[in-house]
Design a protein around this motif. Structure first.
Motif, PDB file in Angstrom:
ATOM      1  N   ASP A   1       4.180   0.677  10.058  1.00 34.86           N
ATOM      2  CA  ASP A   1       4.872  -0.537   9.604  1.00 34.86           C
ATOM      3  C   ASP A   1       4.107  -1.810   9.946  1.00 34.86           C
ATOM      4  O   ASP A   1       4.505  -2.900   9.528  1.00 34.86           O
ATOM      5  CB  ASP A   1       6.305  -0.597  10.133  1.00 34.86           C
ATOM      6  CG  ASP A   1       6.384  -0.677  11.659  1.00 34.86           C
ATOM      7  OD1 ASP A   1       5.334  -0.853  12.313  1.00 34.86           O
ATOM      8  OD2 ASP A   1       7.504  -0.579  12.197  1.00 34.86           O
ATOM      9  N   ARG A   2       2.984  -1.686  10.659  1.00 39.16           N
ATOM     10  CA  ARG A   2       2.108  -2.840  10.911  1.00 39.16           C
ATOM     11  C   ARG A   2       0.851  -2.795  10.043  1.00 39.16           C
ATOM     12  O   ARG A   2      -0.053  -3.608  10.214  1.00 39.16           O
ATOM     13  CB  ARG A   2       1.702  -2.894  12.389  1.00 39.16           C
ATOM     14  CG  ARG A   2       2.847  -3.221  13.349  1.00 39.16           C
ATOM     15  CD  ARG A   2       2.382  -3.127  14.787  1.00 39.16           C
ATOM     16  NE  ARG A   2       1.174  -3.910  15.029  1.00 39.16           N
ATOM     17  CZ  ARG A   2       0.262  -3.597  15.951  1.00 39.16           C
ATOM     18  NH1 ARG A   2       0.407  -2.501  16.695  1.00 39.16           N
ATOM     19  NH2 ARG A   2      -0.806  -4.362  16.106  1.00 39.16           N
ATOM     20  N   MET A   3       0.800  -1.856   9.103  1.00 37.77           N
ATOM     21  CA  MET A   3      -0.400  -1.627   8.307  1.00 37.77           C
ATOM     22  C   MET A   3      -0.185  -2.069   6.856  1.00 37.77           C
ATOM     23  O   MET A   3       0.823  -1.740   6.231  1.00 37.77           O
ATOM     24  CB  MET A   3      -0.755  -0.137   8.335  1.00 37.77           C
ATOM     25  CG  MET A   3      -1.911   0.273   7.438  1.00 37.77           C
ATOM     26  SD  MET A   3      -3.510  -0.354   8.012  1.00 37.77           S
ATOM     27  CE  MET A   3      -3.663   0.530   9.565  1.00 37.77           C
TER      28      MET A   3
ATOM     29  N   GLY B   1       0.836  -1.193   0.000  1.00 40.50           N
ATOM     30  CA  GLY B   1       0.000   0.000   0.000  1.00 40.50           C
ATOM     31  C   GLY B   1       0.871   1.244   0.000  1.00 40.50           C
ATOM     32  O   GLY B   1       1.939   1.271   0.616  1.00 40.50           O
ATOM     33  N   ALA B   2       0.408   2.288  -0.678  1.00 42.50           N
ATOM     34  CA  ALA B   2       1.154   3.543  -0.694  1.00 42.50           C
ATOM     35  C   ALA B   2       1.217   4.131   0.716  1.00 42.50           C
ATOM     36  O   ALA B   2       0.294   3.969   1.521  1.00 42.50           O
ATOM     37  CB  ALA B   2       0.500   4.534  -1.653  1.00 42.50           C
ATOM     38  N   GLY B   3       2.311   4.839   1.010  1.00 39.92           N
ATOM     39  CA  GLY B   3       2.507   5.404   2.338  1.00 39.92           C
ATOM     40  C   GLY B   3       1.338   6.241   2.834  1.00 39.92           C
ATOM     41  O   GLY B   3       0.859   6.046   3.969  1.00 39.92           O
TER      42      GLY B   3
ATOM     43  N   MET C   1      -8.866   3.814  -6.094  1.00 41.75           N
ATOM     44  CA  MET C   1      -9.883   3.620  -5.063  1.00 41.75           C
ATOM     45  C   MET C   1      -9.275   3.740  -3.667  1.00 41.75           C
ATOM     46  O   MET C   1      -9.912   4.260  -2.743  1.00 41.75           O
ATOM     47  CB  MET C   1     -10.555   2.258  -5.236  1.00 41.75           C
ATOM     48  CG  MET C   1     -11.216   2.064  -6.599  1.00 41.75           C
ATOM     49  SD  MET C   1     -12.195   3.488  -7.153  1.00 41.75           S
ATOM     50  CE  MET C   1     -13.569   3.447  -6.029  1.00 41.75           C
ATOM     51  N   ALA C   2      -8.042   3.280  -3.502  1.00 38.21           N
ATOM     52  CA  ALA C   2      -7.378   3.442  -2.208  1.00 38.21           C
ATOM     53  C   ALA C   2      -7.169   4.916  -1.895  1.00 38.21           C
ATOM     54  O   ALA C   2      -7.347   5.356  -0.745  1.00 38.21           O
ATOM     55  CB  ALA C   2      -6.043   2.701  -2.206  1.00 38.21           C
TER      56      ALA C   2
ATOM     57  N   GLY D   1      -5.267   4.736   6.739  1.00 35.14           N
ATOM     58  CA  GLY D   1      -5.879   3.580   7.382  1.00 35.14           C
ATOM     59  C   GLY D   1      -5.613   3.551   8.877  1.00 35.14           C
ATOM     60  O   GLY D   1      -6.511   3.254   9.682  1.00 35.14           O
ATOM     61  N   ALA D   2      -4.375   3.869   9.272  1.00 38.47           N
ATOM     62  CA  ALA D   2      -4.036   3.914  10.696  1.00 38.47           C
ATOM     63  C   ALA D   2      -4.861   4.988  11.404  1.00 38.47           C
ATOM     64  O   ALA D   2      -5.320   4.798  12.539  1.00 38.47           O
ATOM     65  CB  ALA D   2      -2.545   4.180  10.858  1.00 38.47           C
TER      66      ALA D   2
END
Length: 461
Positions: A161-163, A139-141, A338-339, A147-148
């Motif tokens: 780094d867990r995502m 996933g892009a940064g 879409m992300a 998301g986080a």
């Protein structure tokens, strides 16, 4: 007066299809009888306030469905009763879909406008071309950071780094199972579990071990016993608004499941598909036991499946890299555009507005279900968009599925979820019906069917 006037649902689709569906509904319900003459097309167009071509297309569609026939100079007539009903049951999708477990799409959510405007804004912005390029499988940064941020109110601060960002929860779940349960491995699951996981297990040759459930979901004592005997790799659960039973685990129950996992050195796969729907819900297991939990959250159930965006929080960096490798081999990456739209909605508050509209609509539909299914035994969550209905004694799920389809309803019987013996129950999804009026009609029809035994309805076979 017209001999027949269609009851048209305003679902935003083409009017000619709405008229054809209304005709099909009236044939199936018996409102239109075999041999009955339909109004002249020009007169019907005038009464409905539509173009003549709209009525012509609707009648052509009805003829394609096998519902009516035309005689030159005499007009259009309903085909023979049994034949017309059979054709209506076979033609296209059922009139009222109570099977697809998707969130309702209320007008207040403004999804069409927001998706169109959002994509246009992204493509016309300074980073527009980047949304059309290949991106990292992880996933892009900016999308991982968004998301986080979305999960922070439920999980607390999540290190990026867990995502991992994935193209939908099903893709994420497939990749997680591949990481945690290699071929021949075993996975503990509720004895009524998500059909998508069953399909994954069959594809990957993973053995599913059913765990007994109670009103809250997975029974920790039953899980403890199975872990000692079977030595599974992981346990899968849906702690909030379980699919299909709607059970929601208390905080104590979640802590107990985490305790079992730690004692037996197994991993928890937490499918939190519905976690964003309740305004108040216990903390996810991943917030209680982040070291042993893989948390999957999706926008498909709280907003729209069109975004095809899900977020996975792994126990640590090495797990993130393992998952990214699986996603790279499977789908390469999440759809970048879409992300990016999902990230924009998270950051500007649109996602919260859409979720609030979905939540309110779900609550309204649950109220309709409570009224229309009064006297029947079912479980539900006031802010969820499905319910779990126990069939009356005189009904068997296979019989009900047959009669429901012939009546124009789509339902999901319990065997779709059962890992082992299936109870006489069905999942009823409330979100797919295009309007509250259509849902009310479908639930009323379901209640009518259930109020009679199969023998009383044998004439429709």
């Amino acid at each position: 007066m017209l001999s027949w006037t269609p009851r048209i649902e305003k679902d935003g689709g083409p009017k000619y299809l709405a008229i054809a569906r209304a005709l099909r509904a009236d044939v199936q319900s018996g409102r239109l009888r075999s041999g009955e003459r339909l109004p002249a097309q020009r007169l019907l167009a005038k009464v409905l306030g539509v173009d003549l071509t709209t009525i012509t297309r609707a009648f052509n569609e009805a003829r394609r469905m096998g519902l009516i026939e035309a005689n030159t100079g005499r007009g259009s007539y309903v085909r023979g009763g049994a034949s017309a009903r059979d054709e209506a049951a076979r033609s296209g999708s059922p009139i009222i879909d109570l099977s697809m477990n998707m969130p309702p799409q209320p007008p207040e959510a403004k999804l069409r406008e927001r998706i169109q405007d959002g994509i246009a804004g992204l493509l016309n912005g300074p980073q527009g071309p980047m949304h059309l390029h290949y991106q990292e499988s992880i996933g892009a940064g900016p999308d991982r950071a968004a998301g986080a941020r979305w999960l922070a109110p439920r999980l607390g601060a999540v290190p990026v780094d867990r995502m991992v960002v994935a193209g939908g929860a099903q893709t994420a779940l497939y990749a997680v199972v591949r990481v945690l349960a290699p071929e021949g491995g075993a996975l503990c699951v509720p004895d009524l579990t998500y059909p998508g996981l069953r399909a994954i297990a069959e594809q990957l040759r993973v053995r599913l071990i059913p765990v007994a459930m109670d009103e809250e979901g997975l029974d920790p004592a039953a899980l403890e016993e199975l872990c000692a005997r079977e030595r599974p790799k992981a346990v899968y659960c849906v702690p909030t608004i379980h699919n299909p039973t709607t059970a929601t685990m208390s905080t104590w129950r979640r802590e107990a499941i985490a305790g079992v996992a730690r004692r037996h050195a197994i991993t928890i796969i937490e499918d939190d598909a519905y976690g964003a729907l309740p305004r108040q819900a216990p903390a996810p297991i991943a917030s209680l036991a982040p070291d042993v939990t893989w948390h999957i959250a999706t926008l498909s159930k709280c907003a729209t499946p069109a975004l095809r965006t899900a977020y996975v929080v792994t126990p640590g960096l090495s797990d993130t890299l393992r998952l990214a490798a699986e996603i790279r081999a499977m789908t390469l990456m999440v759809p970048p555009l879409m992300a990016a739209l999902a990230s924009q909605w998270i950051l500007d508050g649109t996602l919260d507005d859409v979720t609030a509209a979905v939540r309110a609509e779900s609550a309204a539909r649950q109220a309709i279900a409570g009224r229309m299914l009064k006297g029947l035994v079912f479980r539900s969550h006031p802010e969820g968009h499905h319910l779990w209905l126990t069939l009356p004694d005189r009904w068997h799920r296979a019989d009900l599925n047959l009669y429901a389809r012939q009546s124009g309803l789509a339902l999901v019987p319990s065997e779709a979820f059962a890992v082992g013996p299936a109870p006489d129950a069905i999942r009823v999804s409330l979100g797919a019906a295009p309007s509250q009026a259509m849902l009310e009609r479908g639930l009323g029809l379901l209640a009518t069917v259930l109020s009679h035994g199969p023998s009383a309805l044998s004439s429709i076979v």
